[in-house]
Design a protein around this motif. Sequence first.
Motif, PDB file in Angstrom:
ATOM      1  N   TYR A 101       3.923  -0.212 -12.092  1.00 32.49           N
ATOM      2  CA  TYR A 101       3.528   0.336 -10.788  1.00 32.49           C
ATOM      3  C   TYR A 101       3.059   1.779 -10.931  1.00 32.49           C
ATOM      4  O   TYR A 101       2.099   2.199 -10.280  1.00 32.49           O
ATOM      5  N   ARG A 102       3.747   2.524 -11.786  1.00 31.23           N
ATOM      6  CA  ARG A 102       3.342   3.915 -11.993  1.00 31.23           C
ATOM      7  C   ARG A 102       1.918   3.973 -12.554  1.00 31.23           C
ATOM      8  O   ARG A 102       1.124   4.828 -12.176  1.00 31.23           O
ATOM      9  N   GLY A 103       1.593   3.040 -13.462  1.00 24.88           N
ATOM     10  CA  GLY A 103       0.249   2.981 -14.006  1.00 24.88           C
ATOM     11  C   GLY A 103      -0.788   2.671 -12.938  1.00 24.88           C
ATOM     12  O   GLY A 103      -1.880   3.250 -12.929  1.00 24.88           O
ATOM     13  N   MET A 104      -0.444   1.748 -12.021  1.00 23.99           N
ATOM     14  CA  MET A 104      -1.354   1.425 -10.921  1.00 23.99           C
ATOM     15  C   MET A 104      -1.590   2.648 -10.034  1.00 23.99           C
ATOM     16  O   MET A 104      -2.718   2.924  -9.607  1.00 23.99           O
ATOM     17  N   VAL A 105      -0.504   3.383  -9.744  1.00 28.85           N
ATOM     18  CA  VAL A 105      -0.632   4.585  -8.919  1.00 28.85           C
ATOM     19  C   VAL A 105      -1.499   5.620  -9.625  1.00 28.85           C
ATOM     20  O   VAL A 105      -2.400   6.217  -9.022  1.00 28.85           O
ATOM     21  N   PHE A 106      -1.243   5.824 -10.909  1.00 28.37           N
ATOM     22  CA  PHE A 106      -2.009   6.818 -11.663  1.00 28.37           C
ATOM     23  C   PHE A 106      -3.498   6.493 -11.633  1.00 28.37           C
ATOM     24  O   PHE A 106      -4.337   7.370 -11.397  1.00 28.37           O
ATOM     25  N   ALA A 107      -3.837   5.229 -11.863  1.00 25.40           N
ATOM     26  CA  ALA A 107      -5.246   4.835 -11.913  1.00 25.40           C
ATOM     27  C   ALA A 107      -5.942   5.029 -10.567  1.00 25.40           C
ATOM     28  O   ALA A 107      -7.142   5.343 -10.518  1.00 25.40           O
ATOM     29  N   GLN A 108      -5.187   4.884  -9.472  1.00 26.38           N
ATOM     30  CA  GLN A 108      -5.801   4.956  -8.146  1.00 26.38           C
ATOM     31  C   GLN A 108      -5.666   6.330  -7.490  1.00 26.38           C
ATOM     32  O   GLN A 108      -6.133   6.523  -6.363  1.00 26.38           O
ATOM     33  N   THR A 109      -5.015   7.268  -8.186  1.00 15.10           N
ATOM     34  CA  THR A 109      -4.859   8.609  -7.608  1.00 15.10           C
ATOM     35  C   THR A 109      -5.528   9.685  -8.449  1.00 15.10           C
ATOM     36  O   THR A 109      -5.275  10.872  -8.243  1.00 15.10           O
ATOM     37  N   THR A 110      -6.361   9.304  -9.415  1.00 16.00           N
ATOM     38  CA  THR A 110      -7.207  10.309 -10.063  1.00 16.00           C
ATOM     39  C   THR A 110      -8.141  10.874  -8.999  1.00 16.00           C
ATOM     40  O   THR A 110      -8.431  10.212  -7.983  1.00 16.00           O
ATOM     41  N   ASP A 111      -8.597  12.090  -9.198  1.00 14.13           N
ATOM     42  CA  ASP A 111      -9.499  12.699  -8.212  1.00 14.13           C
ATOM     43  C   ASP A 111     -10.706  11.814  -7.943  1.00 14.13           C
ATOM     44  O   ASP A 111     -11.131  11.642  -6.790  1.00 14.13           O
ATOM     45  N   SER A 118     -11.000   8.553  -8.170  1.00  9.56           N
ATOM     46  CA  SER A 118     -10.638   7.373  -7.376  1.00  9.56           C
ATOM     47  C   SER A 118     -10.378   7.737  -5.917  1.00  9.56           C
ATOM     48  O   SER A 118     -10.814   7.034  -4.993  1.00  9.56           O
ATOM     49  N   VAL A 119      -9.641   8.827  -5.701  1.00  8.40           N
ATOM     50  CA  VAL A 119      -9.320   9.243  -4.333  1.00  8.40           C
ATOM     51  C   VAL A 119     -10.579   9.626  -3.579  1.00  8.40           C
ATOM     52  O   VAL A 119     -10.764   9.268  -2.400  1.00  8.40           O
ATOM     53  N   LEU A 120     -11.478  10.345  -4.233  1.00 10.09           N
ATOM     54  CA  LEU A 120     -12.712  10.775  -3.574  1.00 10.09           C
ATOM     55  C   LEU A 120     -13.626   9.589  -3.280  1.00 10.09           C
ATOM     56  O   LEU A 120     -14.294   9.553  -2.240  1.00 10.09           O
ATOM     57  N   THR A 142       0.841  -1.187   0.000  1.00  7.24           N
ATOM     58  CA  THR A 142       0.000   0.000   0.000  1.00  7.24           C
ATOM     59  C   THR A 142       0.882   1.244   0.000  1.00  7.24           C
ATOM     60  O   THR A 142       1.725   1.405   0.893  1.00  7.24           O
ATOM     61  N   LEU A 143       0.711   2.097  -0.990  1.00  4.62           N
ATOM     62  CA  LEU A 143       1.423   3.372  -1.040  1.00  4.62           C
ATOM     63  C   LEU A 143       0.465   4.454  -0.559  1.00  4.62           C
ATOM     64  O   LEU A 143      -0.605   4.659  -1.153  1.00  4.62           O
ATOM     65  N   CYS A 144       0.816   5.119   0.525  1.00  7.57           N
ATOM     66  CA  CYS A 144      -0.084   6.117   1.112  1.00  7.57           C
ATOM     67  C   CYS A 144      -0.318   7.280   0.151  1.00  7.57           C
ATOM     68  O   CYS A 144       0.595   7.708  -0.556  1.00  7.57           O
ATOM     69  N   VAL A 145      -1.552   7.792   0.154  1.00  7.70           N
ATOM     70  CA  VAL A 145      -1.966   8.852  -0.762  1.00  7.70           C
ATOM     71  C   VAL A 145      -2.572  10.004   0.032  1.00  7.70           C
ATOM     72  O   VAL A 145      -3.474   9.809   0.857  1.00  7.70           O
ATOM     73  N   ASN A 146      -2.074  11.208  -0.209  1.00 11.38           N
ATOM     74  CA  ASN A 146      -2.614  12.429   0.401  1.00 11.38           C
ATOM     75  C   ASN A 146      -3.915  12.804  -0.320  1.00 11.38           C
ATOM     76  O   ASN A 146      -3.920  13.031  -1.528  1.00 11.38           O
ATOM     77  N   GLN A 147      -5.013  12.886   0.420  1.00 11.44           N
ATOM     78  CA  GLN A 147      -6.319  13.143  -0.187  1.00 11.44           C
ATOM     79  C   GLN A 147      -6.639  14.630  -0.373  1.00 11.44           C
ATOM     80  O   GLN A 147      -7.665  14.962  -0.970  1.00 11.44           O
ATOM     81  N   ARG A 148      -5.774  15.513   0.107  1.00  9.42           N
ATOM     82  CA  ARG A 148      -6.105  16.941   0.096  1.00  9.42           C
ATOM     83  C   ARG A 148      -6.321  17.503  -1.310  1.00  9.42           C
ATOM     84  O   ARG A 148      -7.220  18.315  -1.524  1.00  9.42           O
TER      85      ARG A 148
END
Length: 422
Positions: free
Chosen positions: A280-290, A292-294, A238-244
């Motif tokens: 991995y970068r693709g996985m991060v990108f897909a899960q850190t779109t606004d 997905s994060v919201l 799990t790579l932590c993601v800032n939701q701000r």
Amino acid sequence: MEQRVFTGIRPLYSSSKENPNGIRLRIRMRDLIDPSALRHAVDTTIQRYPYFCVELQKKNGQYVFVDNTRPVVISNSLHGVDLNAEESNYHMIAFAYQDNWIILDIFHGLTDGTGAYEVVRTLLYYYCSERYGITLSEEGIRLVGDEITMEEWEDPVEIATDLPAPVRADLPRALNIIENAKLQDDTVKTVYSIAIDESEFVRFSMDNDGSPGTITALLLSRAVARLFPDVNDPIRITLCVNQRKALQKPKAHQSLVGGAMLEYKEMMRDWPLDRQATAYRGMVFAQTTDESVLAAANGLKGLTQMLLSKETDQERLGIAAYIGKSAEQIMTASVSYVGKANYKEAERYIRDFRTWTGASGKYPLIEIAAVNGRFTLDFIQPFSNPIIVNAFSKELEDNGITYDLQDTAVLDVPNIQLPWSK
């Protein structure tokens, strides 16, 4: 101003004496600490962060943070004091010092690494200005006299009304390091600290189509695969993601952390590192779109509302324990990187920086700090065995990355006196 405890509820109920949910930032300065200058710096800093100068109280069955006008405690110790206790004047924040170390302790339900970094940025500005008799640039530092807008106070997850529906993902159980390495009897929580030159690691990350956080997660995945080549359970970091950013509330002070799940798939294991990093970068990108994060934030909001709907602490503790156990089962390890600390001109006086956190469950956590030209990777483990650190170090060596294993320490994070156990 009274604040309802909302996003902080899950960290509160998942905290325990054995696994306190606190953050400890340890800063080794160039010179011995001047207690008088530190006292003045803390007193000034805390004026800028009134939402951290609070006491936890229970009103009508719900927990709230209320203004706490007692002095914030500074102890001459590396151990610090218990938070939310008489010795901390019932604050959820405290400071400590010894020799040339300064320590910030704070409850993880009050804020996260991003919020804690802001406090340190302000503290170092005031401390170094007085300690060294210099005038530092004020750019990018929150100072007394600033306007403190409602964006800093309000919980953006609690007040959000248009969050996308959460996506339910029933993930299979992940590889568990403790079970597979037979470390059940090794219960000494330990931190191994590795230092890497910042420019070298950034260059390596960019050359391989990744970021420091993503590359760290990948190297950790490869290390686990090296150790357990015959285990069929998926390796999931799990790579932590800032939701701000997604919440459009960059100044919010709450603990606003989500996560991107990075799975080291079987088909990837024979790929060269740069191709793995791209995946991995693709996985991060897909899960850190606004979106997905919201959606993920909305899922956490639902869990929080479920907790708050229960009438007793014991009911809430039971649900929090179930949520925590479920989360542990789908993760092999976790990586957290707030981003470059950017403590401005005060960085020249910093010699070492450590990020320690508690309540990391049954899996290792790597906390990454980038301060004064180097990365420090703190391997926080629920066991003392160096098996993971050694395998990770071998990945660094194999990829030509120079590192320094600085030291090993028993994990010591601030204890939090819990209201139901007083």
